[in-house]
Design an enzyme around this catalytic site. Sequence first.
Site, mmCIF file in Angstrom:
data_model
loop_
_atom_site.group_PDB
_atom_site.id
_atom_site.type_symbol
_atom_site.label_atom_id
_atom_site.label_comp_id
_atom_site.label_asym_id
_atom_site.label_seq_id
_atom_site.Cartn_x
_atom_site.Cartn_y
_atom_site.Cartn_z
ATOM 1 N N ASP A 1 85.721 60.291 65.236
ATOM 2 C CA ASP A 1 87.041 59.980 64.791
ATOM 3 C C ASP A 1 87.337 58.823 63.552
ATOM 4 O O ASP A 1 88.314 58.729 62.961
ATOM 5 C CB ASP A 1 88.028 59.588 65.703
ATOM 6 C CG ASP A 1 87.582 58.381 66.795
ATOM 7 O OD1 ASP A 1 87.204 57.457 66.161
ATOM 8 O OD2 ASP A 1 87.980 58.389 67.879
ATOM 9 N N CYS B 1 74.784 76.209 51.803
ATOM 10 C CA CYS B 1 74.006 75.602 50.556
ATOM 11 C C CYS B 1 74.009 74.101 51.227
ATOM 12 O O CYS B 1 73.266 73.118 50.283
ATOM 13 C CB CYS B 1 74.526 75.694 49.566
ATOM 14 S SG CYS B 1 75.961 74.836 49.029
ATOM 15 N N GLN C 1 79.804 57.587 69.774
ATOM 16 C CA GLN C 1 79.635 59.042 70.045
ATOM 17 C C GLN C 1 80.906 59.712 69.352
ATOM 18 O O GLN C 1 81.084 60.870 69.282
ATOM 19 C CB GLN C 1 79.659 59.298 71.560
ATOM 20 C CG GLN C 1 78.343 58.858 72.233
ATOM 21 C CD GLN C 1 78.607 58.951 73.939
ATOM 22 O OE1 GLN C 1 78.384 60.041 74.417
ATOM 23 N NE2 GLN C 1 79.085 57.906 74.361
ATOM 24 N N ASN C 2 81.989 58.840 69.137
ATOM 25 C CA ASN C 2 83.087 59.339 68.442
ATOM 26 C C ASN C 2 82.940 59.941 66.977
ATOM 27 O O ASN C 2 82.171 59.285 66.386
ATOM 28 C CB ASN C 2 84.362 58.553 68.825
ATOM 29 C CG ASN C 2 84.420 58.210 70.146
ATOM 30 O OD1 ASN C 2 84.108 59.011 71.044
ATOM 31 N ND2 ASN C 2 85.195 57.104 70.426
ATOM 32 N N THR D 1 82.721 55.642 78.177
ATOM 33 C CA THR D 1 81.870 56.917 77.979
ATOM 34 C C THR D 1 81.281 57.051 79.625
ATOM 35 O O THR D 1 80.988 56.316 80.246
ATOM 36 C CB THR D 1 80.613 56.630 77.009
ATOM 37 O OG1 THR D 1 79.846 57.984 77.173
ATOM 38 C CG2 THR D 1 79.682 55.488 77.370
ATOM 39 N N SER D 2 81.508 58.348 79.784
ATOM 40 C CA SER D 2 81.053 58.945 81.157
ATOM 41 C C SER D 2 79.633 59.108 81.127
ATOM 42 O O SER D 2 79.017 58.990 82.413
ATOM 43 C CB SER D 2 81.455 60.337 81.316
ATOM 44 O OG SER D 2 81.033 61.422 80.357
ATOM 45 N N CYS E 1 78.510 72.639 53.965
ATOM 46 C CA CYS E 1 78.259 73.967 53.827
ATOM 47 C C CYS E 1 77.272 74.467 54.640
ATOM 48 O O CYS E 1 76.186 73.932 54.536
ATOM 49 C CB CYS E 1 78.195 74.412 52.536
ATOM 50 S SG CYS E 1 77.782 76.289 52.349
ATOM 51 N N CYS F 1 83.007 76.630 50.891
ATOM 52 C CA CYS F 1 82.481 75.766 49.880
ATOM 53 C C CYS F 1 82.658 75.584 48.429
ATOM 54 O O CYS F 1 82.565 76.939 47.910
ATOM 55 C CB CYS F 1 80.785 75.937 50.068
ATOM 56 S SG CYS F 1 79.822 74.976 49.278
ATOM 57 N N HIS G 1 77.132 61.342 66.543
ATOM 58 C CA HIS G 1 77.439 62.874 66.673
ATOM 59 C C HIS G 1 78.085 63.104 65.419
ATOM 60 O O HIS G 1 78.436 64.148 65.434
ATOM 61 C CB HIS G 1 78.570 62.914 67.857
ATOM 62 C CG HIS G 1 77.844 63.078 69.174
ATOM 63 N ND1 HIS G 1 78.602 62.636 70.307
ATOM 64 C CD2 HIS G 1 76.521 63.429 69.401
ATOM 65 C CE1 HIS G 1 77.583 62.645 71.525
ATOM 66 N NE2 HIS G 1 76.477 63.105 70.747
HETATM 67 P P1 NAD Z 1 83.940 62.028 78.101
HETATM 68 O O1 NAD Z 1 85.167 62.464 77.594
HETATM 69 O O2 NAD Z 1 82.990 62.342 78.849
HETATM 70 O O3 NAD Z 1 84.360 60.521 78.886
HETATM 71 C C1 NAD Z 1 85.534 59.654 78.487
HETATM 72 C C2 NAD Z 1 85.358 58.318 79.431
HETATM 73 O O4 NAD Z 1 86.231 57.455 79.160
HETATM 74 C C3 NAD Z 1 85.384 58.397 80.921
HETATM 75 O O5 NAD Z 1 84.340 57.977 81.592
HETATM 76 C C4 NAD Z 1 86.749 57.919 81.340
HETATM 77 O O6 NAD Z 1 86.630 57.000 82.540
HETATM 78 C C5 NAD Z 1 86.973 56.870 80.197
HETATM 79 N N1 NAD Z 1 88.172 56.417 79.906
HETATM 80 C C6 NAD Z 1 89.498 57.052 79.896
HETATM 81 N N2 NAD Z 1 90.377 56.430 79.275
HETATM 82 C C7 NAD Z 1 89.800 54.921 79.113
HETATM 83 C C8 NAD Z 1 90.340 53.736 78.771
HETATM 84 N N3 NAD Z 1 91.724 53.812 78.240
HETATM 85 N N4 NAD Z 1 89.701 52.846 78.592
HETATM 86 C C9 NAD Z 1 88.420 53.014 78.695
HETATM 87 N N5 NAD Z 1 87.539 53.960 79.384
HETATM 88 C C10 NAD Z 1 88.398 55.137 79.402
HETATM 89 O O7 NAD Z 1 83.655 61.054 76.866
HETATM 90 P P2 NAD Z 1 82.180 60.532 76.114
HETATM 91 O O8 NAD Z 1 81.264 59.995 77.211
HETATM 92 O O9 NAD Z 1 82.299 60.065 75.183
HETATM 93 O O10 NAD Z 1 81.409 62.301 75.819
HETATM 94 C C11 NAD Z 1 82.135 63.163 75.214
HETATM 95 C C12 NAD Z 1 81.745 63.506 73.928
HETATM 96 O O11 NAD Z 1 82.838 64.019 73.534
HETATM 97 C C13 NAD Z 1 81.250 62.592 72.985
HETATM 98 O O12 NAD Z 1 79.992 63.024 72.616
HETATM 99 C C14 NAD Z 1 82.150 62.400 71.713
HETATM 100 O O13 NAD Z 1 81.516 62.693 70.720
HETATM 101 C C15 NAD Z 1 83.026 63.581 71.946
HETATM 102 N N6 NAD Z 1 84.533 63.302 71.769
HETATM 103 C C16 NAD Z 1 84.938 62.375 71.021
HETATM 104 C C17 NAD Z 1 86.217 61.950 70.914
HETATM 105 C C18 NAD Z 1 86.777 61.149 69.626
HETATM 106 O O14 NAD Z 1 85.873 61.139 68.530
HETATM 107 N N7 NAD Z 1 87.790 60.415 69.743
HETATM 108 C C19 NAD Z 1 87.241 62.899 71.548
HETATM 109 C C20 NAD Z 1 86.868 63.634 72.513
HETATM 110 C C21 NAD Z 1 85.649 63.733 72.733
#
Ligand code: NAD
Length: 254
Positions: free
Chosen positions: A106, A132, A103-104, A191-192, A129, A150, A121
């Site tokens: 980064d 376009c 979902q990240n 992930t939460s 853009c 753009c 995501h």
């Molecule tokens: P979230 O912020 O809802 O939850 C983060 C989860 O990570 C929590 O359950 C927490 O307990 C757990 N956590 C925290 N530190 C940890 C560690 N060291 N080791 C293991 N688990 C740990 O995040 P989500 O569920 O990914 O959903 C939020 C949305 O945020 C996603 O859609 C994502 O795209 C986006 N997001 C991405 C980034 C990134 O790209 N790094 C950063 C922030 C948010």
Amino acid sequence: MTQNEDITASAALIKASTYTVVFTGAGISVESGIPPFRGHGGIWRHNDPSCLTMRYFRQQPKKSWETIRKLFYDLIATAQPNGAHRAIADLEKRGHVNSVITQNIDGLHQKAGSQTVYEYHGTIKKLVCIECFHPVESHSIDFSALPPVCPECGGILKPDFVFFGETIPKKITDLCSGEAHYADVMIVIGTSGSVKPASMIPFAAKRAGATIIEVNTEPSAYTRQITDIFLKGGATNVLTRMVDMIIDNRQGLS
Ligand code: NAD
């Protein structure tokens, strides 16, 4: 069972698995210095999430971009993969992981060496853009002048990741549904489970017969419902111990 026994059991399941998919969220990148959205130290405790809606972006592109630059580009551009990202890449190289669904935005899985990564995501690495749809690499953009425009039509460039309320492209949802269906083990990390529709992927894997191994510092929306083995702890600590057990033949897992 002790956590060591749980990690040993997880390692055995992964070794026996014919198709293992890793599903990650913001928590895996916390140890790389990127805060999650929610919970302790979460981004939305101190920032307004409305900057990530298309309505606000179109109305106030400069303001929206100022927050986006601070939250995502300033922070993520210099972030490096941590031990958990590297452990997953190592498992893929050794044939124990087939794909990563993240979902990240980064790009740290790819930076760590993972080859098959589905970015549910989108990514900060590209901009697109809004007029376009011309794609532009982020590294070619000067973020000192906002909003970036753009080079083809002068329209406003948006990060190539989904904003709140935007639809996920069908191509990526189809690919990830396929991975969930194939998986006989899914490792769910950091992930939460609160962002739909991405959060539905582990449920789909479970319905299709996968065993769910979860790594998180706290219980999540999955823990009580579908998780078979919950490994409580930071992603790097748990994942590096798991890899050590998988590759250490003395554990009797080979
Ligand atoms: P979230 O912020 O809802 O939850 C983060 C989860 O990570 C929590 O359950 C927490 O307990 C757990 N956590 C925290 N530190 C940890 C560690 N060291 N080791 C293991 N688990 C740990 O995040 P989500 O569920 O990914 O959903 C939020 C949305 O945020 C996603 O859609 C994502 O795209 C986006 N997001 C991405 C980034 C990134 O790209 N790094 C950063 C922030 C948010």
